[in-house]
Design a protein around this motif. Structure first.
Motif, short mmCIF file in Angstrom:
data_model
loop_
_atom_site.label_atom_id
_atom_site.label_comp_id
_atom_site.label_asym_id
_atom_site.label_seq_id
_atom_site.Cartn_x
_atom_site.Cartn_y
_atom_site.Cartn_z
N ALA A 50 0.83 -1.20 0.00
CA ALA A 50 0.00 0.00 0.00
C ALA A 50 0.86 1.26 0.00
CB ALA A 50 -0.93 -0.01 1.21
N SER A 51 2.00 1.20 0.68
CA SER A 51 2.91 2.36 0.67
C SER A 51 3.36 2.69 -0.73
CB SER A 51 4.14 2.07 1.54
OG SER A 51 3.77 1.90 2.88
N VAL A 52 3.70 1.66 -1.48
CA VAL A 52 4.13 1.88 -2.86
C VAL A 52 3.00 2.50 -3.68
CG1 VAL A 52 4.85 0.72 -4.98
CG2 VAL A 52 5.85 0.05 -2.80
N LEU A 53 1.80 1.93 -3.55
CA LEU A 53 0.67 2.47 -4.31
C LEU A 53 0.39 3.91 -3.89
CD1 LEU A 53 -1.89 -0.50 -4.41
CD2 LEU A 53 -0.14 0.15 -6.07
N TRP A 54 0.50 4.18 -2.60
CA TRP A 54 0.27 5.53 -2.09
C TRP A 54 1.21 6.54 -2.76
CZ3 TRP A 54 -3.01 8.08 1.22
CH2 TRP A 54 -2.58 9.32 1.68
N VAL A 55 2.47 6.19 -2.83
CA VAL A 55 3.46 7.08 -3.45
C VAL A 55 3.14 7.30 -4.91
CG1 VAL A 55 5.89 7.35 -4.05
CG2 VAL A 55 5.26 6.46 -1.80
N LEU A 56 2.81 6.21 -5.60
CA LEU A 56 2.49 6.33 -7.03
C LEU A 56 1.24 7.19 -7.23
CD1 LEU A 56 3.15 2.66 -8.18
CD2 LEU A 56 4.56 4.68 -8.62
N HIS A 57 0.29 7.02 -6.33
CA HIS A 57 -0.96 7.78 -6.44
C HIS A 57 -0.72 9.28 -6.27
CE1 HIS A 57 -5.27 8.27 -6.42
NE2 HIS A 57 -5.26 8.83 -5.23
N HIS A 58 0.25 9.63 -5.42
CA HIS A 58 0.46 11.04 -5.12
C HIS A 58 1.57 11.68 -5.92
CE1 HIS A 58 -2.13 10.11 -1.69
NE2 HIS A 58 -2.38 11.38 -1.65
N ARG A 59 2.45 10.88 -6.53
CA ARG A 59 3.56 11.47 -7.28
C ARG A 59 3.52 11.13 -8.76
NH1 ARG A 59 9.02 12.26 -3.98
NH2 ARG A 59 8.12 12.73 -1.95
N GLY A 60 2.61 10.24 -9.15
CA GLY A 60 2.64 9.79 -10.54
C GLY A 60 3.78 8.83 -10.74
N PRO A 61 4.04 8.44 -12.01
CA PRO A 61 5.08 7.46 -12.31
C PRO A 61 6.44 7.90 -11.77
CG PRO A 61 3.73 7.88 -14.24
CD PRO A 61 3.31 8.86 -13.20
N VAL A 62 7.10 7.00 -11.07
CA VAL A 62 8.42 7.30 -10.52
C VAL A 62 9.34 6.11 -10.75
CG1 VAL A 62 7.59 8.87 -8.73
CG2 VAL A 62 7.77 6.42 -8.26
N THR A 63 10.62 6.33 -10.62
CA THR A 63 11.58 5.24 -10.75
C THR A 63 11.58 4.41 -9.46
OG1 THR A 63 13.39 6.51 -9.80
CG2 THR A 63 13.07 6.66 -12.18
N GLN A 64 12.12 3.22 -9.56
CA GLN A 64 12.20 2.37 -8.38
C GLN A 64 13.16 2.98 -7.36
OE1 GLN A 64 11.21 -1.85 -10.64
NE2 GLN A 64 12.86 -1.75 -9.14
N ARG A 65 14.16 3.67 -7.87
CA ARG A 65 15.09 4.35 -6.97
C ARG A 65 14.34 5.36 -6.09
NH1 ARG A 65 19.62 3.72 -4.34
NH2 ARG A 65 19.18 5.34 -2.83
N GLU A 66 13.46 6.14 -6.73
CA GLU A 66 12.71 7.13 -5.96
C GLU A 66 11.75 6.42 -4.99
OE1 GLU A 66 10.99 10.19 -8.36
OE2 GLU A 66 9.96 11.15 -6.67
N LEU A 67 11.13 5.34 -5.44
CA LEU A 67 10.28 4.57 -4.54
C LEU A 67 11.06 4.12 -3.32
CD1 LEU A 67 8.11 2.30 -6.88
CD2 LEU A 67 7.32 4.11 -5.36
N SER A 68 12.26 3.64 -3.57
CA SER A 68 13.11 3.18 -2.47
C SER A 68 13.35 4.30 -1.46
CB SER A 68 14.44 2.68 -3.04
OG SER A 68 15.37 2.46 -2.01
N ASP A 69 13.68 5.49 -1.96
CA ASP A 69 13.94 6.62 -1.07
C ASP A 69 12.70 7.02 -0.29
OD1 ASP A 69 16.57 6.77 -1.88
OD2 ASP A 69 16.17 8.23 -3.46
N VAL A 70 11.57 7.10 -1.00
CA VAL A 70 10.38 7.65 -0.36
C VAL A 70 9.73 6.64 0.58
CG1 VAL A 70 8.12 8.66 -0.76
CG2 VAL A 70 10.00 9.20 -2.31
N VAL A 71 9.64 5.39 0.13
CA VAL A 71 9.01 4.38 0.96
C VAL A 71 9.91 4.02 2.14
CG1 VAL A 71 8.18 1.98 1.01
CG2 VAL A 71 7.61 3.46 -0.91
N GLY A 72 11.21 4.09 1.92
CA GLY A 72 12.13 3.85 3.02
C GLY A 72 12.59 2.42 3.15
N VAL A 73 12.60 1.68 2.05
CA VAL A 73 13.18 0.33 2.07
C VAL A 73 14.22 0.24 0.97
CG1 VAL A 73 11.10 -0.73 3.01
CG2 VAL A 73 11.42 -0.65 0.54
N THR A 74 15.02 -0.83 1.01
CA THR A 74 16.12 -0.94 0.06
C THR A 74 15.60 -1.19 -1.36
OG1 THR A 74 16.27 -3.32 0.42
CG2 THR A 74 17.59 -1.92 1.84
#
Lengths: 168, 168
Positions: free
Chosen positions: B48-72
DNA sequence: TATTGTTATACTCTATAACTATA
DNA sequence: TATAGTTATAGAGTATAACAATA
């Protein structure tokens, strides 16, 4: 504090949403804080839950741990194994029921929990110090009401009233 | 509300402890409630965290997902794999950087998040409805102060300001 | 029969380290 | 060199199911 609250039904959709957002933020930072404190002691949440129950109930069977902590008996076996390896708890046979195991805190386990409780009080004091008493009262009152509401329509069914540990 | 608060330094050890106990109880029931809602949608907190980020930021790289969600990054691979399998997200190559993947919500993912946001507002309204506005104000004010304090002496170091999702 | 705890197995989330393909 | 994402591997926490010992 001066306004008469004759607008008591004025909760807007937006107001409600941002209130819940703040509640979730509070929940999140608190969870991170708790986890950090446990990690510093070398404990996970799951293992700390077991120690917490032992600290407050004294020696109990794994069956009771399972009920109170809220995980399956299989997982209690694993958690107690780990805690036993790290010398936080000991297992012995139940005197009256030879199927059951009684789990107790070791000296190290007791010491750990006593220290944890001291730190808990310390943290609590620093966290709430300096708040106007009336604001604290209101905070506690509203918190209590929110707890009731969440518990209320969070099923009202499979929520085991036995599970009252602040750790899990 | 009538009392003058000239006893503003009267926070007792016991009072602080029980206040923190209530805060942890609120944290706990809220976490259980959130998790239950996610489970009903077939989502875990991490996904859900991943979906949340995508929902609020639009398409992002996995690198950005890693930074924002806070996992490796490794874990982002796993989470996106699972979400892709369940048709919540799609991967495509980044147009300008052929090393990177762009992750986007599918129609199903978008729909899921829109519905989740509706339900969020709905839940928020039911949760806070009927509270006297002044009490709600005080609750939010104190919550904000507690959030600041916890953030403050919960390190002030490795807390990434990018990580602001209410889910993780 | 029912209960207590265990073994066996599996899934999710997490992490580090080594590797690839690109920058 | 450095970065993006992957494979490989490991460990914790969770669950169900089958089983032994005991009630």
């Amino acid at each position: 504090m001066e306004r008469l609250d004759d607008e008591r039904c004025s909760l807007s959709r937006d107001g409600a949403r941002s209130a819940l957002e703040r509640l979730l933020e509070l929940t999140e930072v608190t969870a991170v804080f708790v986890k950090r404190g446990l990690t510093e002691r070398g404990l996970s949440r799951a293992r700390a839950s077991v120690l917490w129950v032992l600290h407050h109930r004294g020696p109990v069977t794994q069956r009771e741990l399972s009920d109170v902590v809220g995980v399956t008996p299989r997982n209690i076996t694993g958690l107690v194994d780990a805690l036993e390896t790290d010398d936080y708890v000991t297992r012995r046979r139940h005197p009256n029921d030879r199927r059951a195991m009684l789990v107790s805190l070791t000296a190290k386990g007791t010491e750990t929990m006593n220290k944890a409780q001291e730190d808990f009080s310390e943290n609590a004091f620093h966290l709430f110090f300096g708040l106007p008493p009336q604001e604290l009262d209101t905070f506690l009152k509203v918190s209590g009401r929110l707890i009731d509401r969440v518990r209320g329509y969070a099923g009202a069914c499979h929520d085991d009233p036995e599970r009252t540990s602040p750790l899990s």
